[in-house]
Design an enzyme around this catalytic site. Structure first.
Site, PDB file in Angstrom:
ATOM      1  CE1 TYR A  18      -7.957   3.467   9.279  1.00 21.48           C
ATOM      2  CE2 TYR A  18      -7.843   5.462  10.600  1.00 21.48           C
ATOM      3  CZ  TYR A  18      -7.272   4.591   9.698  1.00 21.48           C
ATOM      4  OH  TYR A  18      -6.011   4.845   9.210  1.00 21.48           O
ATOM      5  N   GLY A  67       0.823  -1.213   0.000  1.00 25.94           N
ATOM      6  CA  GLY A  67       0.000   0.000   0.000  1.00 25.94           C
ATOM      7  C   GLY A  67       0.853   1.257   0.000  1.00 25.94           C
ATOM      8  N   GLY A  68       0.206   2.411   0.120  1.00 28.61           N
ATOM      9  CA  GLY A  68       0.915   3.691   0.002  1.00 28.61           C
ATOM     10  C   GLY A  68       1.998   3.868   1.057  1.00 28.61           C
ATOM     11  CB  ALA A 101      -2.642  -4.815   6.728  1.00 26.19           C
ATOM     12  CD  GLN A 129     -11.425   7.787   9.946  1.00 28.91           C
ATOM     13  OE1 GLN A 129     -10.671   8.487  10.608  1.00 28.91           O
ATOM     14  NE2 GLN A 129     -10.991   7.030   8.945  1.00 28.91           N
ATOM     15  CG  PHE A 178     -18.198  13.618  12.274  1.00 35.15           C
ATOM     16  CD1 PHE A 178     -19.031  14.272  13.169  1.00 35.15           C
ATOM     17  CD2 PHE A 178     -18.735  13.119  11.096  1.00 35.15           C
ATOM     18  CE1 PHE A 178     -20.381  14.424  12.890  1.00 35.15           C
ATOM     19  CE2 PHE A 178     -20.091  13.266  10.823  1.00 35.15           C
ATOM     20  CZ  PHE A 178     -20.919  13.916  11.717  1.00 35.15           C
ATOM     21  CE1 TYR A 202      -7.879  12.729   7.443  1.00 33.92           C
ATOM     22  CE2 TYR A 202      -6.898  13.335   9.544  1.00 33.92           C
ATOM     23  CZ  TYR A 202      -7.979  12.887   8.807  1.00 33.92           C
ATOM     24  OH  TYR A 202      -9.158  12.584   9.446  1.00 33.92           O
TER      25      TYR A 202
HETATM   26  N1  CAA Z   1     -17.984  17.352  12.217  1.00 32.74           N
HETATM   27  C1  CAA Z   1     -19.255  17.690  12.552  1.00 32.74           C
HETATM   28  N2  CAA Z   1     -20.321  17.416  11.777  1.00 32.74           N
HETATM   29  C2  CAA Z   1     -20.087  16.810  10.624  1.00 32.74           C
HETATM   30  C3  CAA Z   1     -18.799  16.429  10.205  1.00 32.74           C
HETATM   31  C4  CAA Z   1     -17.724  16.757  11.063  1.00 32.74           C
HETATM   32  N3  CAA Z   1     -16.476  16.433  10.751  1.00 32.74           N
HETATM   33  N4  CAA Z   1     -18.893  15.818   8.994  1.00 32.74           N
HETATM   34  C5  CAA Z   1     -20.212  15.792   8.674  1.00 32.74           C
HETATM   35  N5  CAA Z   1     -20.915  16.412   9.653  1.00 32.74           N
HETATM   36  C6  CAA Z   1     -22.351  16.599   9.710  1.00 32.74           C
HETATM   37  C7  CAA Z   1     -22.834  17.366   8.496  1.00 32.74           C
HETATM   38  O1  CAA Z   1     -22.738  18.744   8.717  1.00 32.74           O
HETATM   39  C8  CAA Z   1     -24.283  16.902   8.412  1.00 32.74           C
HETATM   40  O2  CAA Z   1     -25.051  17.577   9.379  1.00 32.74           O
HETATM   41  P1  CAA Z   1     -26.594  18.004   9.067  1.00 32.74           P
HETATM   42  O3  CAA Z   1     -27.273  16.701   8.750  1.00 32.74           O
HETATM   43  O4  CAA Z   1     -27.023  18.626  10.320  1.00 32.74           O
HETATM   44  O5  CAA Z   1     -26.488  18.907   7.894  1.00 32.74           O
HETATM   45  C9  CAA Z   1     -24.185  15.456   8.844  1.00 32.74           C
HETATM   46  O6  CAA Z   1     -22.988  15.345   9.621  1.00 32.74           O
HETATM   47  C10 CAA Z   1     -24.058  14.593   7.603  1.00 32.74           C
HETATM   48  O7  CAA Z   1     -24.146  13.286   8.024  1.00 32.74           O
HETATM   49  P2  CAA Z   1     -24.011  12.135   6.965  1.00 32.74           P
HETATM   50  O8  CAA Z   1     -24.112  10.839   7.675  1.00 32.74           O
HETATM   51  O9  CAA Z   1     -24.923  12.372   5.820  1.00 32.74           O
HETATM   52  O10 CAA Z   1     -22.517  12.344   6.583  1.00 32.74           O
HETATM   53  P3  CAA Z   1     -21.863  12.395   5.174  1.00 32.74           P
HETATM   54  O11 CAA Z   1     -22.267  11.212   4.396  1.00 32.74           O
HETATM   55  O12 CAA Z   1     -22.037  13.725   4.616  1.00 32.74           O
HETATM   56  O13 CAA Z   1     -20.310  12.213   5.580  1.00 32.74           O
HETATM   57  C11 CAA Z   1     -18.437  11.009   6.340  1.00 32.74           C
HETATM   58  C12 CAA Z   1     -19.924  11.211   6.483  1.00 32.74           C
HETATM   59  C13 CAA Z   1     -18.121  10.504   4.931  1.00 32.74           C
HETATM   60  C14 CAA Z   1     -17.982   9.987   7.331  1.00 32.74           C
HETATM   61  C15 CAA Z   1     -17.744  12.365   6.587  1.00 32.74           C
HETATM   62  O14 CAA Z   1     -18.119  12.838   7.846  1.00 32.74           O
HETATM   63  C16 CAA Z   1     -16.248  12.250   6.550  1.00 32.74           C
HETATM   64  O15 CAA Z   1     -15.646  12.098   5.495  1.00 32.74           O
HETATM   65  N6  CAA Z   1     -15.593  12.358   7.731  1.00 32.74           N
HETATM   66  C17 CAA Z   1     -14.146  12.335   7.837  1.00 32.74           C
HETATM   67  C18 CAA Z   1     -13.648  10.918   7.871  1.00 32.74           C
HETATM   68  C19 CAA Z   1     -12.124  10.916   7.865  1.00 32.74           C
HETATM   69  O16 CAA Z   1     -11.442  11.760   8.427  1.00 32.74           O
HETATM   70  N7  CAA Z   1     -11.567   9.913   7.210  1.00 32.74           N
HETATM   71  C20 CAA Z   1     -10.148   9.788   7.113  1.00 32.74           C
HETATM   72  C21 CAA Z   1      -9.804   8.818   6.013  1.00 32.74           C
HETATM   73  S1  CAA Z   1      -8.067   8.722   5.776  1.00 32.74           S
HETATM   74  C22 CAA Z   1      -7.576   7.908   7.108  1.00 32.74           C
HETATM   75  O17 CAA Z   1      -8.329   7.340   7.857  1.00 32.74           O
HETATM   76  C23 CAA Z   1      -6.100   7.868   7.357  1.00 32.74           C
HETATM   77  C24 CAA Z   1      -5.794   8.287   8.718  1.00 32.74           C
HETATM   78  O18 CAA Z   1      -5.370   7.485   9.528  1.00 32.74           O
HETATM   79  C25 CAA Z   1      -5.924   9.709   9.080  1.00 32.74           C
END
Ligand code: CAA
Length: 245
Positions: A151, A13-14, A87, A148, A146, A183
């Protein structure tokens, strides 16, 4: 000096590739464990930067497949002195919407796999009086995130594994440490919603994503023969996104 043998799960992986490269650069013989779904990309990597790195493809969430892959690598690369558990997968969703399948898949790939691979290798490291184990966790295991819950729980769990192995291995010269990337510019972050990633990047004091090589350098340090008194630690590589003490 004896050449150390290193196994890296998620090694195709990356972040894993960068770890393989860093350890090979420090003179280790390196073997990578990758997922069968990545076979084509792995073949391309082995034809280029990954030349000389032994690869076994297996779903490490499956204990039988993990055992077979370890046996295969043992025949081709020898007995490992170093194990890096890199992994990992994400199945992000707000907790209210998270399915049992999303929970289980992440636990299986991120935590169960580390058990399946580490347990058969740990006893031998203790018997031989040398071992270096590094578990790759995440900033989000330390602070939660939020979307995760699965994870973050799996990555926090990995550090619990690290600390316990550190206690059990210390008297035998086997260290266990965690590296918690923030990140990093990989396919995992590229798969995020661009607006969410942009907002998070804005919170990183360093003002940018990290590079896989920056994580790999921290891992290589912990795998060094001279790092024998560092054990049970968590080393964050996150551009200042989360600071603990
Ligand atoms: N904080 C507060 N509220 C949040 C939010 C946040 N970070 N993200 C979404 N919301 C809120 C929105 O404002 C919305 O509120 P309303 O309904 O009141 O408008 C609501 O949550 C949306 O809920 P949904 O369930 O519809 O959420 P979504 O489908 O739009 O998104 C999600 C969900 C995809 C999980 C998104 O929150 C997200 O991408 N979160 C970040 C996840 C993240 O950091 N992943 C890292 C991946 S890389 C990695 O993991 C490597 C590592 O080790 C760092």
């Amino acid at each position: 000096m004896t050449q150390r043998i290193a196994y890296v799960t998620g090694g195709t992986g990356g972040i894993g590739r960068a770890i393989c490269t860093a350890l090979a650069g420090r003179g280790c013989r390196v073997a990578a464990l990758g997922h069968p779904a990545d076979a084509d990309a792995v073949a391309a990597w082995q034809a280029g930067d990954g030349a000389g790195i032994e690869v076994a493809l297996a779903d490490l969430a499956d204990p039988v497949a993990a055992e077979a892959a370890l046996a295969d690598l043992h025949d081709r690369a020898g007995t490992p002195d170093i194990l890096v558990n890199a992994a990992g997968i994400t199945r992000d969703a707000r907790f209210a919407k998270m399915t049992p399948g999303q929970w289980r898949e992440v636990m299986a790939a991120n935590l169960d796999a580390a058990f399946h691979v580490t347990q058969p290798l740990f006893a031998g490291m203790c018997e031989r009086g040398f071992g270096r184990i590094v578990n790759i966790a995440s900033v989000n295991g330390s602070r939660g995130q939020f979307g995760q819950a699965n994870y973050a729980a799996s990555k926090a769990g990995l550090h619990g594994l690290t600390m316990s192995l550190a206690r059990e291995g210390a008297r035998y010269g086997v260290t266990a440490n965690t590296v918690s990337p923030g990140y990093i510019a990989t396919a995992m972050t590229a798969g995020m919603r661009p607006d969410v990633l942009e907002a998070i990047t804005g919170e990183i004091p360093a003002g940018r994503l990290g590079e896989p090589a920056e994580v790999a350098r921290a891992v290589a340090f912990l795998c060094d023969d001279g790092a024998g008194y560092v054990t049970g630690a968590n080393l964050p590589v996150n551009g200042g996104l989360y600071m603990g003490f």
